[in-house]
Design a protein around this motif. Structure first.
Motif, PDB file in Angstrom:
ATOM      1  N   GLN A 146    -112.204 -66.217 -39.029  1.00  0.00           N
ATOM      2  CA  GLN A 146    -111.033 -66.363 -39.993  1.00  0.00           C
ATOM      3  C   GLN A 146    -110.225 -65.153 -40.109  1.00  0.00           C
ATOM      4  OE1 GLN A 146    -111.669 -68.726 -43.376  1.00  0.00           O
ATOM      5  NE2 GLN A 146    -111.982 -70.342 -42.362  1.00  0.00           N
ATOM      6  N   SER A 147    -110.926 -64.124 -40.524  1.00  0.00           N
ATOM      7  CA  SER A 147    -110.467 -62.648 -40.823  1.00  0.00           C
ATOM      8  C   SER A 147    -109.848 -62.208 -39.474  1.00  0.00           C
ATOM      9  CB  SER A 147    -111.344 -61.799 -41.543  1.00  0.00           C
ATOM     10  OG  SER A 147    -110.806 -60.455 -41.608  1.00  0.00           O
ATOM     11  N   ALA A 148    -110.635 -62.090 -38.435  1.00  0.00           N
ATOM     12  CA  ALA A 148    -110.318 -61.681 -37.346  1.00  0.00           C
ATOM     13  C   ALA A 148    -108.894 -62.285 -36.606  1.00  0.00           C
ATOM     14  CB  ALA A 148    -111.538 -61.877 -36.002  1.00  0.00           C
ATOM     15  N   ALA A 149    -108.799 -63.589 -36.664  1.00  0.00           N
ATOM     16  CA  ALA A 149    -107.849 -64.308 -36.344  1.00  0.00           C
ATOM     17  C   ALA A 149    -106.316 -64.017 -37.004  1.00  0.00           C
ATOM     18  CB  ALA A 149    -107.976 -65.905 -36.137  1.00  0.00           C
ATOM     19  N   ARG A 150    -106.618 -63.751 -38.229  1.00  0.00           N
ATOM     20  CA  ARG A 150    -105.331 -63.297 -39.182  1.00  0.00           C
ATOM     21  C   ARG A 150    -104.914 -62.115 -38.472  1.00  0.00           C
ATOM     22  NH1 ARG A 150    -108.087 -66.071 -43.365  1.00  0.00           N
ATOM     23  NH2 ARG A 150    -109.060 -64.315 -43.949  1.00  0.00           N
ATOM     24  N   GLN A 151    -105.690 -61.084 -38.140  1.00  0.00           N
ATOM     25  CA  GLN A 151    -105.220 -59.712 -37.684  1.00  0.00           C
ATOM     26  C   GLN A 151    -104.887 -59.634 -36.235  1.00  0.00           C
ATOM     27  OE1 GLN A 151    -107.909 -56.501 -39.801  1.00  0.00           O
ATOM     28  NE2 GLN A 151    -109.119 -58.529 -40.008  1.00  0.00           N
ATOM     29  N   HIS A 152    -105.223 -60.241 -35.387  1.00  0.00           N
ATOM     30  CA  HIS A 152    -104.881 -60.141 -33.921  1.00  0.00           C
ATOM     31  C   HIS A 152    -104.840 -61.206 -33.120  1.00  0.00           C
ATOM     32  CE1 HIS A 152    -104.143 -58.245 -30.121  1.00  0.00           C
ATOM     33  NE2 HIS A 152    -104.224 -56.972 -30.690  1.00  0.00           N
ATOM     34  N   GLU A 153    -103.528 -61.760 -33.065  1.00  0.00           N
ATOM     35  CA  GLU A 153    -103.042 -63.237 -32.250  1.00  0.00           C
ATOM     36  C   GLU A 153    -103.319 -63.195 -30.783  1.00  0.00           C
ATOM     37  OE1 GLU A 153     -98.567 -63.748 -31.894  1.00  0.00           O
ATOM     38  OE2 GLU A 153     -99.157 -63.772 -34.096  1.00  0.00           O
ATOM     39  N   ALA A 154    -103.365 -62.213 -30.137  1.00  0.00           N
ATOM     40  CA  ALA A 154    -103.322 -62.019 -28.726  1.00  0.00           C
ATOM     41  C   ALA A 154    -104.919 -62.161 -28.046  1.00  0.00           C
ATOM     42  CB  ALA A 154    -102.804 -60.865 -27.979  1.00  0.00           C
ATOM     43  N   ILE A 155    -105.687 -61.881 -28.949  1.00  0.00           N
ATOM     44  CA  ILE A 155    -107.238 -62.228 -28.748  1.00  0.00           C
ATOM     45  C   ILE A 155    -107.728 -63.651 -29.038  1.00  0.00           C
ATOM     46  CG2 ILE A 155    -109.646 -61.276 -29.204  1.00  0.00           C
ATOM     47  CD1 ILE A 155    -108.208 -58.846 -29.795  1.00  0.00           C
ATOM     48  N   ARG A 156    -108.631 -64.330 -28.047  1.00  0.00           N
ATOM     49  CA  ARG A 156    -109.075 -65.559 -28.394  1.00  0.00           C
ATOM     50  C   ARG A 156    -110.209 -65.274 -29.471  1.00  0.00           C
ATOM     51  NH1 ARG A 156    -106.597 -69.366 -26.868  1.00  0.00           N
ATOM     52  NH2 ARG A 156    -106.567 -68.962 -24.662  1.00  0.00           N
ATOM     53  N   TRP A 157    -110.288 -66.001 -30.490  1.00  0.00           N
ATOM     54  CA  TRP A 157    -111.296 -66.020 -31.489  1.00  0.00           C
ATOM     55  C   TRP A 157    -112.100 -67.313 -31.699  1.00  0.00           C
ATOM     56  CZ3 TRP A 157    -112.057 -61.114 -32.565  1.00  0.00           C
ATOM     57  CH2 TRP A 157    -110.779 -60.249 -32.822  1.00  0.00           C
ATOM     58  N   VAL A 158    -113.478 -67.159 -31.604  1.00  0.00           N
ATOM     59  CA  VAL A 158    -114.127 -68.514 -31.626  1.00  0.00           C
ATOM     60  C   VAL A 158    -115.428 -68.287 -32.530  1.00  0.00           C
ATOM     61  CG1 VAL A 158    -115.753 -69.766 -30.166  1.00  0.00           C
ATOM     62  CG2 VAL A 158    -113.687 -69.190 -28.999  1.00  0.00           C
ATOM     63  N   VAL A 159    -115.736 -69.344 -33.266  1.00  0.00           N
ATOM     64  CA  VAL A 159    -116.732 -69.560 -33.983  1.00  0.00           C
ATOM     65  C   VAL A 159    -117.892 -69.906 -33.206  1.00  0.00           C
ATOM     66  CG1 VAL A 159    -118.181 -70.550 -36.079  1.00  0.00           C
ATOM     67  CG2 VAL A 159    -115.624 -69.863 -36.175  1.00  0.00           C
ATOM     68  N   GLY A 160    -119.230 -69.339 -32.879  1.00  0.00           N
ATOM     69  CA  GLY A 160    -120.085 -69.762 -31.933  1.00  0.00           C
ATOM     70  C   GLY A 160    -121.254 -68.868 -32.046  1.00  0.00           C
ATOM     71  N   SER A 161    -122.071 -69.110 -31.110  1.00  0.00           N
ATOM     72  CA  SER A 161    -123.613 -68.786 -31.240  1.00  0.00           C
ATOM     73  C   SER A 161    -123.941 -68.196 -29.997  1.00  0.00           C
ATOM     74  CB  SER A 161    -124.733 -69.601 -31.547  1.00  0.00           C
ATOM     75  OG  SER A 161    -126.039 -69.067 -31.369  1.00  0.00           O
ATOM     76  N   ASN A 162    -124.531 -66.770 -30.186  1.00  0.00           N
ATOM     77  CA  ASN A 162    -125.031 -66.091 -28.992  1.00  0.00           C
ATOM     78  C   ASN A 162    -126.263 -66.819 -28.179  1.00  0.00           C
ATOM     79  OD1 ASN A 162    -123.340 -63.955 -29.499  1.00  0.00           O
ATOM     80  ND2 ASN A 162    -124.703 -62.343 -30.150  1.00  0.00           N
TER      81      ASN A 162
END
Length: 300
Positions: A146-162
Motif C-alpha cells: 500500500q505504501s509503495a503504490a502510493r509513492q510510484h504509480e508506474a510500477i506494478r505493485w502486488v501482494v504475493g509470496s516468493n
C-alpha cells in the motif's frame, strides 16, 4: 561514509512501465486485465485496490492473518531509507541490475520482497539514458505494498509470496532479492534463460553497533557469500561497507523499528536503544549476482 538524500524521484518516469506478465496464484494461468480487475480463463478474478496495487495472495496461501512487515515497520523504514542512509547500497544494486544492458533495450525486473519500494524507486530515478524497464514490486505485507503504490504509480505493485510467485514462467530478465526469503526454484522458474538474480544479504558487521547495544551477546552472523544455489552460477560478489552517522534519536528508533531486531531484543535492550540520541553504525552487505543456468537439479 554517510550518505545524504539529494534527489527527488519523479512520479511517473517515461522509461518505466508496469510489468504485465502476471499469473493466477491459484492455478498458474495467465492473468488478463479486464476493467478494474485481473482475471484468468478459469474465472478467478483479483480486483485492483484503490491505491493501484493487486492482492495476489489468496487467503488459503497465507500462514497468518496479516503476514509480513507491520504498518509501524513500513512507516519507520520509509522514513529511514528516505533519509539516504542506504543510498550507496541502492547505487550498487542499480549497477548490478543494469550492467551490460544496452540503452535501447527493454528489460523486466522483479523486486521479490520489495517492502515500501525504496530500491525500485531509486532504480527508476537512476535510469536516465539506460534501458527502459517493465517493473514489478512484490511483497507479502499489504502495508508495504500500500505504501509503495502510493509513492510510484508506474510500477506494478502486488501482494504475493516468493513461495508462489504470481508471474508467468520465463518472463523476467532480472530478479532482486534483498534481506528477504529467497526461493531459488521460483526465481529460476520466472527468469528467462541467462536471466540474473541479484541477491543482497547482511554481512558479519552489519548494524553491529546497534546489535551490541540491544543484545546481551552477539550470535555469529552466517556468511553464505560463497554459496551458489542449484540452478544458478556465480557472476560476481562484492561487499559494500561504510559507516552511517545517524544524528537523531528519532532516526535511531526508526532503524531499530524497521528491522527484526526490535522484536528479537528483550525489554532491557530496547530500553538501552531508547536512550540513544545518535549512533555511528556499520552498513555491511554482500551483493551477489547469479545467472540462471540450464541445470535441472534446482532446489529451494
Amino acid at each position: 561514509m554517510n550518505s545524504v538524500w539529494t534527489k527527488s524521484i519523479p512520479s511517473v518516469p517515461i522509461s518505466v512501465v508496469p510489468f504485465s506478465a502476471l499469473a493466477c496464484p491459484l492455478d498458474g494461468d495467465v492473468l488478463v486485465k479486464a476493467g478494474g480487475s485481473w482475471q484468468c480463463v478459469q474465472g478467478h478474478s483479483f480486483d485492483v485496490a484503490r491505491q493501484g496495487y493487486i492482492n495476489l495472495l489468496p487467503v488459503q496461501k497465507k500462514r497468518s492473518r496479516d503476514p509480513g512487515d507491520s504498518k509501524d515497520m513500513v512507516v519507520a523504514r520509509q522514513r529511514f531509507l528516505s533519509a539516504g542512509y542506504y543510498a550507496p547500497v541502492a547505487n550498487a544494486i542499480n549497477a548490478a541490475l543494469l550492467k551490460g544492458v544496452a540503452a535501447d533495450k527493454e528489460i523486466s525486473v522483479l523486486d521479490a520482497g520489495c517492502g515500501e519500494g525504496y530500491y525500485l524507486r531509486q532504480l527508476a530515478g537512476a535510469l536516465g539514458a539506460s534501458p527502459s524497464l517493465q517493473v514489478l514490486g512484490l511483497d507479502i505485507s499489504k502495508w508495504a505494498i500500500q505504501s509503495a503504490a502510493r509513492q510510484h504509480e508506474a510500477i506494478r505493485w502486488v501482494v504475493g509470496s516468493n513461495a508462489n510467485l504470481p508471474v508467468v514462467s520465463g518472463s523476467l530478465d532480472r530478479v532482486l532479492c534483498m534481506f528477504g526469503f529467497p526461493v531459488y526454484s521460483e526465481f529460476a522458474r520466472v527468469l528467462r534463460e541467462d536471466g540474473l538474480l541479484v541477491q543482497l544479504d547482511p554481512g558479519p558487521a552489519h548494524l553491529r553497533e546497534l546489535r551490541e547495544i540491544i543484545y546481551p551477546s552477539l550470535k555469529p552472523v552466517r556468511d553464505n557469500k560463497d554459496t551458489v544455489p542449484a540452478g544458478f552460477e556465480s557472476v560476481s560478489t562484492e561487499t559494500i561497507h561504510y559507516q552511517a552517522e545517524i544524528q537523531s534519536a528519532a532516526m535511531v528508533q526508526d532503524l531499530l523499528t524497521m528491522t527484526p531486531h526490535l522484536y528479537r531484543a528483550n525489554a532491557e535492550g530496547r530500553a538501552r536503544a531508547a536512550q540513544l540520541t545518535s549512533l555511528s553504525v556499520t552498513i555491511e552487505v554482500t551483493l551477489k549476482t547469479l545467472r540462471k543456468t540450464t541445470r535441472t537439479d534446482i532446489e529451494s
